[in-house]
Design a protein around this motif. Structure first.
Motif, PDB file in Angstrom:
ATOM      1  N   LEU A  29       0.879  -1.170   0.000  1.00 16.32           N
ATOM      2  CA  LEU A  29       0.000   0.000   0.000  1.00 16.32           C
ATOM      3  C   LEU A  29       0.917   1.221   0.000  1.00 16.32           C
ATOM      4  CD1 LEU A  29      -2.375  -1.151   2.908  1.00 16.32           C
ATOM      5  CD2 LEU A  29      -2.901  -1.199   0.461  1.00 16.32           C
ATOM      6  N   HIS A  30       0.720   2.132  -0.943  1.00 13.38           N
ATOM      7  CA  HIS A  30       1.532   3.356  -0.994  1.00 13.38           C
ATOM      8  C   HIS A  30       0.693   4.497  -0.436  1.00 13.38           C
ATOM      9  CE1 HIS A  30       4.614   1.341  -3.374  1.00 13.38           C
ATOM     10  NE2 HIS A  30       3.615   0.756  -4.013  1.00 13.38           N
ATOM     11  N   LEU A  31       1.232   5.201   0.542  1.00 13.15           N
ATOM     12  CA  LEU A  31       0.449   6.169   1.300  1.00 13.15           C
ATOM     13  C   LEU A  31       0.705   7.601   0.860  1.00 13.15           C
ATOM     14  CD1 LEU A  31       0.810   4.654   4.887  1.00 13.15           C
ATOM     15  CD2 LEU A  31      -0.612   3.906   2.966  1.00 13.15           C
ATOM     16  N   LYS A  32      -0.221   8.467   1.253  1.00 11.88           N
ATOM     17  CA  LYS A  32      -0.134   9.877   0.890  1.00 11.88           C
ATOM     18  C   LYS A  32       1.122  10.526   1.467  1.00 11.88           C
ATOM     19  CE  LYS A  32      -2.874  13.998   0.571  1.00 11.88           C
ATOM     20  NZ  LYS A  32      -3.931  14.772   1.190  1.00 11.88           N
ATOM     21  N   ASN A  33       1.513  10.077   2.655  1.00 11.53           N
ATOM     22  CA  ASN A  33       2.701  10.686   3.282  1.00 11.53           C
ATOM     23  C   ASN A  33       4.010  10.137   2.707  1.00 11.53           C
ATOM     24  OD1 ASN A  33       2.910   8.141   4.348  1.00 11.53           O
ATOM     25  ND2 ASN A  33       2.334   8.729   6.435  1.00 11.53           N
ATOM     26  N   GLY A  34       3.929   9.385   1.600  1.00 12.44           N
ATOM     27  CA  GLY A  34       5.144   8.898   0.940  1.00 12.44           C
ATOM     28  C   GLY A  34       5.609   7.549   1.471  1.00 12.44           C
ATOM     29  N   ARG A  35       4.986   7.067   2.551  1.00 12.10           N
ATOM     30  CA  ARG A  35       5.411   5.783   3.111  1.00 12.10           C
ATOM     31  C   ARG A  35       4.788   4.613   2.341  1.00 12.10           C
ATOM     32  NH1 ARG A  35       3.737   4.947   8.512  1.00 12.10           N
ATOM     33  NH2 ARG A  35       5.244   3.249   8.518  1.00 12.10           N
ATOM     34  N   ARG A  36       5.391   3.448   2.569  1.00 13.24           N
ATOM     35  CA  ARG A  36       4.888   2.233   1.929  1.00 13.24           C
ATOM     36  C   ARG A  36       4.638   1.190   3.009  1.00 13.24           C
ATOM     37  NH1 ARG A  36       9.157  -1.397  -1.122  1.00 13.24           N
ATOM     38  NH2 ARG A  36       9.241  -2.222   0.993  1.00 13.24           N
TER      39      ARG A  36
END
Ligand code: PMP
Length: 391
Positions: A29-36
């Protein structure tokens, strides 16, 4: 927390995860805050072939180019429904050869309960303590946890709960009983596996009394437990099988499946005894057909077995764990207390791994990885989990 989410989306708890997903691919899952995040719960046992599998995307695209909704379920011959029903029944025992498509799991169980009542002409239902069958009134009536039932009473009358896995109390199933509904492994109950032989005794008791056996494989189905359906481990066949979650490969789809003889009861007296507008949406059925092909082609039931063994091996020396329950890639790690479970889940979330809880067992951490998770990704996630279990 996203302001519009907070304001306009109905919350189901005071403490939603609030993770903001931009894209999802395979086990990630790739998140809005740039994290995965590595997704080790698969949208709760849905994305069993990973997120956005190319075969599923292709099937969806092809169906998008043909048609979307055209008619309420059961009136038109829609090729994606027919094609998928044929494929699904080809991997089921011959007595499960007729499919009624729904949109969700709870709706599949509603249909199954109604079918059993109408076919048997009886009203009593037997369900099990700590079960979960969904949140609409009928399914909630057979869900075995009073805190979720009490605010919504009155529910269906004549429902009796027995202890899951208890042999003796099966004698309570008598000629008054329309149906017995059971999960092969209780998911929300904390990945509880019944003792061996129990389902065979239950099956025999249903045969003896004429009660229909409904097996809810909404969470266990489609390879999750190491066989395509979990009833196969038990050497029995249910009268009605309910499915959803992983079936649609990420698209909403549910079904109850039975013999044509039992299912015919919904045709008449009155006609249209059970109807649904969106059940078996053609795009969902096209996605489900592609999903089942992938599951079979890549032998993902076997892989579920391997995933389970690998995870158990990696957790062998974690003193915080009191028990690892479940089968195949449907696992619950009991860490003794709710706060231990919370700590581990939060630590993992902070370090890039998404785990979950179960509804009825707060001390149990849920693991339901995509069945095609690459080996190195699984080990990367297990490194994080084993570290979290040491804290
Ligand atoms: N039965 C079981 C065993 C489930 O795990 C679930 C969902 N957690 C349901 C039924 C209900 O499915 P849905 O959320 O699609 O209504």
């Amino acid at each position: 927390m996203n302001k519009d989410f907070a304001r306009h989306i109905a919350w189901t708890s005071d403490d939603p995860l609030g993770v903001e997903v931009i894209t999802a691919e395979g086990p990630y899952l790739h998140l809005k805050n740039g994290r995965r995040l590595i997704d080790l719960i698969s949208g709760i046992a849905v994305s069993s072939i990973g997120h956005r599998h190319p075969s599923v995307l292709n099937a969806i695209q092809e169906q998008l180019n043909r048609h979307l909704h055209v008619m309420v379920y059961g009136e038109f011959i829609q090729e994606p429904q027919v094609k998928f029903a044929r494929k699904l029944t080809s991997v089921l025992p011959s007595s499960l050869d007729c499919v009624y498509f729904t949109m969700s799991g709870t709706e599949a169980n509603e249909g199954a309960l109604k079918l059993a009542k109408k076919y048997s002409g009886r009203t009593r239902m037997i369900a099990f303590e700590r079960s979960y069958h969904g949140d609409t009134h009928g399914s909630l009536s057979v869900t075995g946890r009073t805190i979720y039932q009490d605010p919504f009473r009155p529910l269906l009358p004549d429902v009796c709960f027995l202890p899951f896995g208890d042999f003796e109390s099966l004698s309570r199933i008598d000629e008054q009983v329309a149906c017995v509904i059971a999960e092969p492994i209780q998911g929300e109950g904390g990945m509880r596996v019944p003792p061996s032989g129990w389902f065979q005794t239950l099956r025999a008791r249903c045969d003896h009394t004429g009660a229909l056996l409904i097996m809810d494989e909404i969470q266990t189905g489609f390879g999750r437990t190491g066989s395509l359906f979990a009833f196969e481990h038990e050497g029995i066949v249910p009268d009605i099988l309910t499915l959803a979650k992983a079936m649609g490969g990420g698209m909403p789809l549910g079904a109850f499946v039975s013999s044509a003889k039992v299912m015919d009861t919904l045709r008449r007296n009155p006609p249209l005894s059970h109807v649904t507008t969106f059940g078996g949406h053609p795009v969902s059925c096209a996605a489900a057909d592609a999903t089942l092909q992938v599951l079979l082609r890549e032998n993902l039931s076997n892989r579920a077995q391997w995933i389970g063994e690998t995870i158990r091996q990696r957790l062998k020396h974690s003193p915080k764990i009191t028990e690892v329950r479940g089968k195949g890639a449907m696992l619950g790690l009991d860490v003794g207390t709710d706060s231990n479970a919370q700590q581990v889940v939060n630590h993992c979330l902070d370090h890039g791994v998404l785990l979950g809880w179960t509804l009825h067992s707060g001390s149990v951490i849920r693991l339901a990885p995509p069945l095609n998770i690459p080996e190195d990704v699984l080990h990367e996630a297990m490194d994080v989990i084993t570290t979290a279990l040491c804290h």
